[in-house]
Design a protein around this motif. Structure first.
Motif, PDB file in Angstrom:
ATOM      1  N   ALA A 295     -16.711  28.062 -31.076  1.00 37.44           N
ATOM      2  CA  ALA A 295     -17.541  28.078 -32.281  1.00 37.44           C
ATOM      3  C   ALA A 295     -18.400  26.830 -32.318  1.00 37.44           C
ATOM      4  CB  ALA A 295     -16.659  28.144 -33.528  1.00 37.44           C
ATOM      5  N   CYS A 296     -19.669  26.998 -32.656  1.00 42.25           N
ATOM      6  CA  CYS A 296     -20.612  25.882 -32.679  1.00 42.25           C
ATOM      7  C   CYS A 296     -20.317  25.001 -33.887  1.00 42.25           C
ATOM      8  CB  CYS A 296     -22.045  26.399 -32.719  1.00 42.25           C
ATOM      9  SG  CYS A 296     -23.283  25.092 -32.705  1.00 42.25           S
ATOM     10  N   VAL A 297     -19.994  23.746 -33.623  1.00 36.04           N
ATOM     11  CA  VAL A 297     -19.726  22.789 -34.697  1.00 36.04           C
ATOM     12  C   VAL A 297     -20.984  22.051 -35.090  1.00 36.04           C
ATOM     13  CG1 VAL A 297     -18.392  20.735 -35.340  1.00 36.04           C
ATOM     14  CG2 VAL A 297     -17.360  22.507 -33.900  1.00 36.04           C
ATOM     15  N   HIS A 298     -21.780  21.673 -34.097  1.00 40.79           N
ATOM     16  CA  HIS A 298     -22.980  20.890 -34.400  1.00 40.79           C
ATOM     17  C   HIS A 298     -23.934  20.963 -33.217  1.00 40.79           C
ATOM     18  CE1 HIS A 298     -25.100  17.880 -36.808  1.00 40.79           C
ATOM     19  NE2 HIS A 298     -25.453  17.326 -35.658  1.00 40.79           N
ATOM     20  N   THR A 299     -25.243  20.991 -33.472  1.00 43.76           N
ATOM     21  CA  THR A 299     -26.278  20.876 -32.452  1.00 43.76           C
ATOM     22  C   THR A 299     -27.348  19.924 -32.962  1.00 43.76           C
ATOM     23  OG1 THR A 299     -27.445  22.817 -33.325  1.00 43.76           O
ATOM     24  CG2 THR A 299     -25.924  23.166 -31.482  1.00 43.76           C
ATOM     25  N   LEU A 300     -27.937  19.183 -32.036  1.00 44.52           N
ATOM     26  CA  LEU A 300     -28.965  18.210 -32.403  1.00 44.52           C
ATOM     27  C   LEU A 300     -29.901  18.037 -31.220  1.00 44.52           C
ATOM     28  CD1 LEU A 300     -29.971  16.090 -34.515  1.00 44.52           C
ATOM     29  CD2 LEU A 300     -28.596  14.415 -33.279  1.00 44.52           C
ATOM     30  N   SER A 301     -31.196  17.934 -31.516  1.00 43.93           N
ATOM     31  CA  SER A 301     -32.199  17.681 -30.490  1.00 43.93           C
ATOM     32  C   SER A 301     -32.415  16.186 -30.382  1.00 43.93           C
ATOM     33  CB  SER A 301     -33.512  18.392 -30.839  1.00 43.93           C
ATOM     34  OG  SER A 301     -34.501  18.107 -29.867  1.00 43.93           O
ATOM     35  N   VAL A 302     -32.071  15.621 -29.232  1.00 40.89           N
ATOM     36  CA  VAL A 302     -32.206  14.181 -29.028  1.00 40.89           C
ATOM     37  C   VAL A 302     -33.614  13.827 -28.564  1.00 40.89           C
ATOM     38  CG1 VAL A 302     -31.340  12.219 -27.725  1.00 40.89           C
ATOM     39  CG2 VAL A 302     -29.767  13.980 -28.506  1.00 40.89           C
ATOM     40  N   SER A 303     -34.121  14.546 -27.569  1.00 40.35           N
ATOM     41  CA  SER A 303     -35.453  14.288 -27.046  1.00 40.35           C
ATOM     42  C   SER A 303     -35.935  15.554 -26.351  1.00 40.35           C
ATOM     43  CB  SER A 303     -35.428  13.092 -26.071  1.00 40.35           C
ATOM     44  OG  SER A 303     -34.653  13.422 -24.937  1.00 40.35           O
ATOM     45  N   LYS A 304     -37.096  15.451 -25.709  1.00 37.79           N
ATOM     46  CA  LYS A 304     -37.643  16.574 -24.974  1.00 37.79           C
ATOM     47  C   LYS A 304     -37.210  16.565 -23.514  1.00 37.79           C
ATOM     48  CE  LYS A 304     -41.755  16.944 -27.902  1.00 37.79           C
ATOM     49  NZ  LYS A 304     -43.236  16.941 -27.946  1.00 37.79           N
ATOM     50  N   HIS A 305     -36.434  15.575 -23.124  1.00 33.70           N
ATOM     51  CA  HIS A 305     -35.988  15.455 -21.740  1.00 33.70           C
ATOM     52  C   HIS A 305     -34.498  15.757 -21.651  1.00 33.70           C
ATOM     53  CE1 HIS A 305     -39.836  13.573 -20.579  1.00 33.70           C
ATOM     54  NE2 HIS A 305     -39.751  12.963 -21.760  1.00 33.70           N
ATOM     55  N   HIS A 306     -34.050  16.043 -20.449  1.00 33.44           N
ATOM     56  CA  HIS A 306     -32.681  16.510 -20.269  1.00 33.44           C
ATOM     57  C   HIS A 306     -31.683  15.373 -20.454  1.00 33.44           C
ATOM     58  CE1 HIS A 306     -33.277  14.739 -16.278  1.00 33.44           C
ATOM     59  NE2 HIS A 306     -31.970  14.735 -16.153  1.00 33.44           N
ATOM     60  N   ILE A 307     -30.508  15.735 -20.902  1.00 32.24           N
ATOM     61  CA  ILE A 307     -29.393  14.799 -21.086  1.00 32.24           C
ATOM     62  C   ILE A 307     -28.509  14.907 -19.854  1.00 32.24           C
ATOM     63  CG2 ILE A 307     -27.417  14.219 -22.526  1.00 32.24           C
ATOM     64  CD1 ILE A 307     -28.877  15.518 -24.859  1.00 32.24           C
ATOM     65  N   SER A 308     -28.371  13.809 -19.131  1.00 36.99           N
ATOM     66  CA  SER A 308     -27.646  13.857 -17.865  1.00 36.99           C
ATOM     67  C   SER A 308     -26.195  13.415 -17.984  1.00 36.99           C
ATOM     68  CB  SER A 308     -28.347  12.974 -16.825  1.00 36.99           C
ATOM     69  OG  SER A 308     -28.277  11.610 -17.200  1.00 36.99           O
ATOM     70  N   ALA A 309     -25.815  12.762 -19.080  1.00 33.72           N
ATOM     71  CA  ALA A 309     -24.450  12.253 -19.220  1.00 33.72           C
ATOM     72  C   ALA A 309     -23.998  12.396 -20.656  1.00 33.72           C
ATOM     73  CB  ALA A 309     -24.361  10.789 -18.793  1.00 33.72           C
ATOM     74  N   CYS A 310     -22.761  12.791 -20.840  1.00 28.12           N
ATOM     75  CA  CYS A 310     -22.172  12.876 -22.177  1.00 28.12           C
ATOM     76  C   CYS A 310     -20.699  12.494 -22.077  1.00 28.12           C
ATOM     77  CB  CYS A 310     -22.339  14.264 -22.788  1.00 28.12           C
ATOM     78  SG  CYS A 310     -21.490  15.589 -21.908  1.00 28.12           S
ATOM     79  N   ALA A 311     -20.184  11.949 -23.170  1.00 23.39           N
ATOM     80  CA  ALA A 311     -18.788  11.522 -23.216  1.00 23.39           C
ATOM     81  C   ALA A 311     -18.298  11.622 -24.642  1.00 23.39           C
ATOM     82  CB  ALA A 311     -18.626  10.096 -22.690  1.00 23.39           C
ATOM     83  N   VAL A 312     -17.025  11.936 -24.792  1.00 25.18           N
ATOM     84  CA  VAL A 312     -16.378  12.047 -26.094  1.00 25.18           C
ATOM     85  C   VAL A 312     -15.356  10.928 -26.202  1.00 25.18           C
ATOM     86  CG1 VAL A 312     -15.129  13.555 -27.686  1.00 25.18           C
ATOM     87  CG2 VAL A 312     -16.697  14.540 -26.000  1.00 25.18           C
ATOM     88  N   SER A 313     -15.349  10.234 -27.335  1.00 29.89           N
ATOM     89  CA  SER A 313     -14.401   9.135 -27.525  1.00 29.89           C
ATOM     90  C   SER A 313     -12.974   9.671 -27.556  1.00 29.89           C
ATOM     91  CB  SER A 313     -14.717   8.396 -28.827  1.00 29.89           C
ATOM     92  OG  SER A 313     -14.548   9.243 -29.933  1.00 29.89           O
ATOM     93  N   PRO A 314     -11.988   8.817 -27.290  1.00 30.80           N
ATOM     94  CA  PRO A 314     -10.596   9.288 -27.304  1.00 30.80           C
ATOM     95  C   PRO A 314     -10.176   9.911 -28.625  1.00 30.80           C
ATOM     96  CG  PRO A 314     -10.728   7.144 -26.246  1.00 30.80           C
ATOM     97  CD  PRO A 314     -12.091   7.430 -26.818  1.00 30.80           C
TER      98      PRO A 314
END
Length: 867
Positions: A295-314
């Motif tokens: 289920a989609c919790v949240h979506t957000l547009s950061v920029s017009k370019h691709h996001i190459s790295a993502c991480a979730v805090s502990p």
């Protein structure tokens, strides 16, 4: 005499370039790769730190043990560093023979897994102590047909899953287990981006680039037979999971992001029945999904370019995203929908920088037309001015609260650092492109040099009107500088001359002729000498009183080195293009700092024309011109063999090859990218003299005097020892103890004496400090005040120093104490800003509580009246 034991302190102007992001176990610190260096962002205190070690090339992958002790760093050349993270010390170096796409430690920290091309290698984690052969291979796991892109472990470290570009994931066992067979999970129609274990080892989630999420469940064979109608059998013992069963596809979900593909994915710690999946898309949108329902919790547009790295805090509350195209790093708190961190460097490199007069801030101007302000202490950008429509070429500070910027768009803009706005724009009657900028000492007159038609425009900063136009140069005006002691303007041009102008009379005072183009110039702080750097790689020092050249430093051999990839000659024979593009005097005027089209930055002693120290700004082999020797056997008429004979994987990874024809290979879009050349476009000393910065290809590199230890044996005797200092402190002879501690110049001893002095005795102790030791005491108080919690106590020391030594500080020898005074002022200003922020927050909180209590009281009165 100024000391030159400068060490690398931090990297500004760039916060993220490529690779993956890592949270520390506390969840409040984030590791981000920047080129071949590594930055640590403390999100709770709002500070950053750049480690001293450098990789051979740009960092691609990071892995950290669960206790934050060991960090494994792998660059794009598949060379690895094992680092003690607490100390920032490199323990071991190792080279993998095949392409590495991911690396991760097991939860028990006993092993780490590396994607070894199409295989997975598991190695035994080395110890913190030094060993001859620290890396021991445990086992190599095969069975997949394309490169492995991600490896994830089960919580018990017994199994791991490997996601591959062949659209499959494969589950392996660390050790040989009876009854276990590696299982391939196939069903995706696109290459996988990630594979994760769920809350239980019997659940696996796989994510593909086309936006599909599959959930796989493992069940024992007796459970399957029971479903088919057979008699139930006792379940297997819990000590042997994933044995005696099979995997099956449980559910399929899709993100439904049209026109985009999944670039990266990260899963929070599966500590419960549900987990959070963070996904970065090629369109600059990131999404947060709840698994296993997706289920989609949240979506957000950061920029017009691709996001190459993502991480979730502990804890699962903070999401970190990196965009390499913009050099952007974001930390988003999805529950409150607020930014914890939002930093972005210059997209296409920097051209110029300048310290504020109090050394509190650093202003940078870049090719993207933006002016960014950086906090010199924390390394964070706190405001960005984007009014320019073309690259910014020059930066200047007329006052601590105003910054000026010149651009190729034909404007000089004045920015207010109090209200953060562009409050004045200086233009010309006809469009011009400005490449240099200077402000007179009174901060009333601004001048800018043009690229064509070789003129210098003067404005009044108060009215914004053009006062005069100075013409006479026969080439672009590359550099401008006002005399600090008088109103003389010096202008350097590509025509090989430096002209001294009397701006109030509009005439040329002197013309200083050189044999080649003038690239940079700077005045000595007393205004009696001028240095000019030329295209021939030399520094000319001129006595402005009689217009004679007193010294010439031939620096071409000092900055020679670094063979480019396409050079046909060795580095020793190719010094023709090495020259200085920026030069800056030290505060005492005895030395000069110079950098330019080279990988070196040099500090010279002027009177002896001697090279004091040379700094190599980068060892990153991803840049061109770093190595002095290249293998000439690999050079062909079409260029280096490594750039011609690339396989399909390297082309898709780099998306460029410098010499292949567009369309010569399949899946080639025709884009080309060559290596950036290592160089420095601007070097500046800070006003305190304890730091200098260089605008380089990799960002803004800052070097500081962290440990300013000076050994002064002249005044030392046999009685001056650390034990004698301790005896003086115990016998309350603080004045004598402080003098001996200053003679020894050891920070722990000075701190012992200073902290032992009672508050009412500070004035008496300060009086005993002699003139020759005053500079050391100033430096110690300035450094300690910046980090101590005893602010009032050290402010008392500051007040006593100014009260009893104010005449000496303002006298003829004030230049000797200038560095210490500026450092002390910087520390006091920083602590004042911190306390003011806390006081303002408490004041507003009390106002809110008072208003809330008044409102509650009124509501009670209204209720009584109503009754």
């Amino acid at each position: 005499m100024t000391k030159f034991n400068y060490q690398f302190s931090r990297l500004c102007g760039s916060v993220f370039s490529s690779g993956n992001l890592l949270y520390l176990s506390s969840g409040t610190s984030l590791l981000s790769p920047v080129g071949n260096r590594l930055s640590l962002f403390d999100l709770s205190s709002g500070t950053s730190r750049t480690y001293d070690f450098e990789c051979r090339a740009d960092i691609r992958f990071l892995a950290l043990t669960s206790d934050d002790r060991l960090l494994l760093v792998v660059d794009e050349g598949n060379h690895a560093l094992l680092v003690n993270l607490a100390r920032g010390a490199v323990l071991h170096r190792f080279a993998f023979k095949r392409r590495v796409r991911c690396v991760t430690f097991s939860p028990d920290d006993r092993h780490f897994a590396v994607s070894y091309g199409k295989h997975v290698q598991v190695w035994v984690t080395p110890a913190l102590r030094r060993e001859v052969a620290p890396f021991v291979l445990h086992r190599t796991y095969t069975g997949q047909h394309e490169d492995v892109v991600m490896v994830r472990w089960t919580p018990d470290s017994r199994f791991f899953v490997a996601a591959s570009k062949d659209n499959t994931a494969r589950v392996f066992s660390l050790d040989t287990t009876d009854g276990f067979e590696p299982t391939t999970l196939a069903g995706h129609r696109a290459p996988l981006v990630g594979a994760f274990f769920g809350a239980e080892p019997t659940c696996v989630h796989t994510v593909s680039s086309d936006g599909a999420v599959f959930t796989w469940k493992w069940a024992p064979l007796d459970a399957l037979e029971e479903i088919e109608g057979a008699a139930p059998a006792p379940p297997p013992p819990p000590a042997r999971p994933l044995v005696g069963g099979s995997w099956s596809l449980s559910s399929r979900h899709f993100f439904n992001q049209e026109g985009s593909s999944v670039v990266c994915a990260s899963l929070s710690s599966p500590s419960s029945s549900s987990s959070l999946l963070a996904v970065g898309f090629s369109t600059g949108v990131f999404g947060l999904y709840d698994l296993p329902s997706c289920a989609c919790v949240h979506t957000l547009s950061v920029s017009k370019h691709h996001i190459s790295a993502c991480a979730v805090s502990p804890a699962g509350d903070w999401l970190a995203f990196g965009c390499p195209t913009l050099g952007q790093l974001l930390v988003w708190e999805w529950q409150s929908e607020t930014y914890v961190l939002k930093q972005q460097g210059h997209s296409f490199g920097m051209n110029d920088m300048c310290y504020s007069p109090d050394s509190q801030y650093i202003a940078t101007g870049g090719e993207d037309g933006k002016v960014k302000m950086w906090n010199a202490s924390s390394g964070f950008c706190f405001v960005t001015f984007s009014e320019h429509t073309a690259p910014v070429t020059a930066i200047a500070f007329p006052t601590p609260s105003v910054v000026l910027s010149a651009s190729l768009d034909g404007t000089v803009r004045a920015h207010d650092l109090v209200r953060y706005r562009n409050f004045k724009t200086l233009t010309t009657p006809e469009p011009r492109q400005f490449v240099s900028l200077a402000v007179d000492p009174s901060a009333e007159m601004v001048c800018a040099g043009t690229l064509d038609p070789f003129e210098i425009y003067l404005w009044s900063l108060q009215t914004g009107r053009v006062l005069d136009v100075l013409s006479g140069h026969a080439g672009p005006v590359s550099s401008l500088s006002f005399n600090p002691a008088m109103g003389t303007l010096a202008s350097g041009s590509w025509d090989g001359t430096v002209r001294l102008w009397d701006v109030y009379k509009n005439n040329v005072v002197e013309t200083l002729t050189h044999t080649s183009d003038v690239m940079c110039l700077d005045w000595r702080p007393d205004g009696r000498q001028l240095v000019a750097g030329t295209l021939a790689g030399s520094l000319h020092f001129w006595d402005t009183d009689d217009a004679t050249c007193t010294h010439v430093i031939e620096g071409q051999r000092d900055i020679a080195g670094g063979r480019k990839q396409n050079d046909r000659v060795a580095a020793n024979n190719n010094a023709a293009s090495r020259h200085f593009t920026s030069a800056c005097y030290s505060a005492d005027g005895l030395s000069v700092l110079a950098g330019g089209n080279s990988k070196y930055v040099c500090i010279y002693e002027i009177s002896q024309r001697m090279l004091l120290k040379k700094f190599q700004i980068s060892y990153n082999r991803s840049l061109d011109g770093v190595l002095d020797k290249l293998n000439s056997k690999l050079m062909t008429d079409g260029g280096p063999v490594s750039e011609i004979d690339q396989n399909e994987d390297e082309i898709s990874a780099k998306a460029s090859t410098a010499f292949a024809l567009p369309g010569a290979r399949r899946q080639d879009d025709g884009s080309r990218r060559t290596k950036l050349e290592v160089r420095s476009s601007c070097v500046k000393f800070s006003s305190t003299g304890r730091e200098w910065a260089a605008v380089t290809t990799e960002g803004l590199l800052c070097y500081g005097l962290d440990e300013d230890l000076i050994f002064d044996p002249i005044a030392l005797t046999e009685d001056v020892t650390p034990s004698a200092v301790s005896k003086c402190v115990k016998s309350h002879q603080f004045g004598q103890g402080l003098v001996m501690a200053l003679l020894l110049n050891e920070a722990p001893l000075i701190e012992l004496v200073v902290d032992s002095v009672p508050l009412e005795s500070i004035d008496l102790v300060v009086r005993t400090v002699r003139r020759e030791h005053l500079e050391r005491l100033l430096q110690f108080v300035a450094v300690t005040l910046a980090k101590t919690n005893h602010i009032e106590y050290y402010l008392a020391w500051t007040l006593a120093i100014c009260k009893f030594h104010g005449v000496e500080l303002e006298g003829e020898r004030n230049s000797l104490y200038l560095r210490g005074l500026r450092a002390l002022f910087k520390s006091v200003k920083n602590r004042f800003d911190d306390i003011r922020k806390v006081v303002d927050e408490n004041h507003f909180t009390l106002q809110f509580l008072e208003a809330a209590l008044d409102q509650k009281g009124r509501s009670n009165v209204d209720s009584v009246v109503a009754e």
